[in-house]
Design a protein around this motif. Structure first.
Motif, PDB file in Angstrom:
ATOM      1  N   SER A 133       0.581  -1.143  -0.017  1.00 31.94           N
ATOM      2  CA  SER A 133       0.078   0.109   0.032  1.00 31.94           C
ATOM      3  C   SER A 133       1.019   1.372   0.087  1.00 31.94           C
ATOM      4  N   LYS A 138      -4.575  -7.471  -3.505  1.00 35.41           N
ATOM      5  CA  LYS A 138      -4.352  -6.150  -2.827  1.00 35.41           C
ATOM      6  C   LYS A 138      -2.988  -5.538  -3.409  1.00 35.41           C
ATOM      7  N   ASP A 160      -4.013  -1.896  -4.995  1.00 30.87           N
ATOM      8  CA  ASP A 160      -3.476  -0.785  -4.537  1.00 30.87           C
ATOM      9  C   ASP A 160      -2.797   0.152  -5.616  1.00 30.87           C
ATOM     10  N   GLY A 178      -7.089   3.024  -2.172  1.00 32.52           N
ATOM     11  CA  GLY A 178      -6.927   2.299  -0.825  1.00 32.52           C
ATOM     12  C   GLY A 178      -7.853   2.435   0.098  1.00 32.52           C
TER      13      GLY A 178
END
Lengths: 159, 128
Positions: free
Chosen positions: A48, B104, B108, B113
């Motif tokens: 992320s 994920k 992302d 997110g």
């Protein structure tokens, strides 16, 4: 078997090419490298992290946009100054414009006292100047002209 | 007459959100962190892994082994299996989480997110 061209001719849209995650990763990699991410961060660390890099890039672009606008404004002011007539009051700013509004300083008692004292002094000086001017005006002029008394013949001395 | 209702999207329930990583407790009392990064996902796909969310049980072993790779690279399959069996009835739920975690790294790259679910949806409304 129906070919892609035949399928398109029949009005069917050709099936979209499906990309694997690996292909998407490879495709996006150079962009994140350009935005300052290291290869290790991209491939091996928290996935992320790219979101923050994207947000950071957006902020950088906003800053760049603002500074470009500011440059344009300064150029405009320079042009205005160059083409304005003398005495029109338009001049190029001596200092750069403040980027952020400075917070107003609260006046303390000493600041107020000093200000009051300075005001009083200024008024006093003005009054003195006016009084001196008035005094000058009020002075009687001699009907015989200036320096009459100075040219007067002195009396004979007693012998 | 059709009754119109503006339905606000409900918050995404916890079981549908994508966790960053999972921490499993093994039978030896140790904690094991399960996570995916791009390198591992790419490697798994190069090795022929394909995630089928409708038949997760078919690709479960590869998915679980891949999740261990990031933080416990040299773990053998026997140990991984033992830890997995130790999870008991929670295995199915964990498998669902792992499937979402596998996607994920790719998601992302596209979304922002944030899975708050409380943002308004202006693109559609439901008419009953």
């Amino acid at each position: 078997m129906v070919s892609a061209e035949e399928s398109e001719a029949e009005g069917n849209t050709p099936p979209r090419e499906r990309k694997t995650y690996a292909e998407i990763f490879d495709e996006c990699f150079p962009r994140y490298l350009a935005w300052g991410m290291t290869a290790e961060q991209y491939w091996e660390q928290d996935s992320s992290l790219v979101i923050d890099y994207r947000k950071a890039h957006k902020l950088r672009m906003e800053d760049q946009n603002f500074f470009s606008w500011l440059t344009g404004r300064y150029v405009l002011e320079a042009i205005n100054t160059a083409f304005s007539k003398k005495g029109s009051g338009i001049s190029y700013p001596a200092k750069p414009r403040p980027l952020y509004d400075e917070p107003k300083k609260e006046k303390t008692q000493t600041d107020e006292d000093r200000e009051a004292y300075e005001n009083a002094e200024r008024i006093k000086a003005k009054m003195m100047a006016m009084m001196a001017k008035n005094k000058e005006k009020a002075k009687p002029e001699s009907p015989f002209g200036e320096g009459f008394m100075a040219n007067r013949i002195s009396p004979p001395e007693n012998t | 007459m059709a009754e119109q209702a503006n339905i606000k999207k409900p918050a995404v329930p916890e079981e549908e959100r994508t966790p960053k990583y999972l921490v499993l407790k093994g039978p030896d009392g140790k904690s094991y962190r399960l996570e995916f990064n791009r390198k591992i996902v790419k490697q798994m796909q190069i090795n022929g892994f394909e995630l089928d969310t409708n038949r997760l049980y078919l690709c479960a072993s590869e998915l679980i082994a891949g999740a261990f790779k990031m933080h416990h690279r040299w773990m053998e399959w026997g140990d991984i299996e033992r830890i997995w069996v130790y999870q008991g009835s929670k295995r199915h739920e964990l498998l669902g989480y792992l499937a979402r975690m596998f996607s994920k790294p790719a998601l992302d790259l596209m979304g922002d997110g944030e899975e708050t679910g409380d943002e308004e949806n202006p693109t559609f409304e439901i008419v009953w």
